[in-house]
Design a protein around this motif. Sequence first.
Motif, PDB file in Angstrom:
ATOM      1  N   GLY A   1     -21.303  49.214 -43.498  1.00 33.42           N
ATOM      2  CA  GLY A   1     -20.212  48.861 -42.571  1.00 33.42           C
ATOM      3  C   GLY A   1     -20.707  48.777 -41.141  1.00 33.42           C
ATOM      4  N   ILE A   2     -21.546  49.753 -40.749  1.00 30.43           N
ATOM      5  CA  ILE A   2     -22.112  49.728 -39.389  1.00 30.43           C
ATOM      6  C   ILE A   2     -22.986  48.481 -39.217  1.00 30.43           C
TER       7      ILE A   2
ATOM      8  N   ARG B   1     -22.793  45.619 -40.859  1.00 29.82           N
ATOM      9  CA  ARG B   1     -21.942  44.422 -40.781  1.00 29.82           C
ATOM     10  C   ARG B   1     -21.294  44.327 -39.404  1.00 29.82           C
ATOM     11  N   GLU B   2     -20.859  45.486 -38.921  1.00 26.87           N
ATOM     12  CA  GLU B   2     -20.270  45.484 -37.584  1.00 26.87           C
ATOM     13  C   GLU B   2     -21.306  45.066 -36.545  1.00 26.87           C
TER      14      GLU B   2
ATOM     15  N   ALA C   1     -21.802  41.423 -36.853  1.00 33.09           N
ATOM     16  CA  ALA C   1     -20.678  40.718 -36.238  1.00 33.09           C
ATOM     17  C   ALA C   1     -20.806  40.762 -34.722  1.00 33.09           C
ATOM     18  N   ASN C   2     -21.207  41.955 -34.219  1.00 33.41           N
ATOM     19  CA  ASN C   2     -21.390  42.067 -32.769  1.00 33.41           C
ATOM     20  C   ASN C   2     -22.519  41.159 -32.277  1.00 33.41           C
TER      21      ASN C   2
ATOM     22  N   ARG D   1     -21.257  37.668 -32.323  1.00 34.65           N
ATOM     23  CA  ARG D   1     -20.401  37.438 -31.150  1.00 34.65           C
ATOM     24  C   ARG D   1     -21.234  37.351 -29.876  1.00 34.65           C
TER      25      ARG D   1
END
Length: 185
Positions: A138-139, A141-142, A145-146, A149
Amino acid sequence: MPLFLPNLARRAVGEAERLLSSVLAPVRDHGAAVARLREDVAEQRGRADRLERRLAEQAEELAAARRQIDSLVEQLNGRLLPGIDERIHETERDLTRLATRLLRAGQDAARQQSLLAAVEQRAGDLRDRVGRLEERTGIWRELQANVARLGEDLDTVRARMTRPREAAEAGELGGNGRNGHEVHP
């Protein structure tokens, strides 16, 4: 006891005769009564003799029955005891086998219980690892994603930065040389 009964009866009869003669001696005119008493005594003696013979016969019958019972007991012992002994030995062997199986089953159950506890421990450890891995995923993927972005934001900033240069090169710049937008490096 059968031997004493006839003697006792004879003695009783003899005593009765003696008593009768002493009592009846003074009374001679009662001879008929004495004769009847003697007949009764003789009859009683006959009965006592018959009773004695019957008791002797029954004693012999009992002795014969006892011998037959003893013979039957010996035959039964000869036939049944070896079979009973063998069955007892078979039963003891079966019980020994059963006890051994139960002990082994208990040991196997203890081993299985131990293995099950170890497997459960490993499964718990794996669950913890999977949970940590999911957390890390999860970290990650985050983070992705960051980063994506950030990449988009960077692309946007680059695009904004290249537009004023292109405009300046094309001559479209305003009074301060920036197309009216402030660009922060």
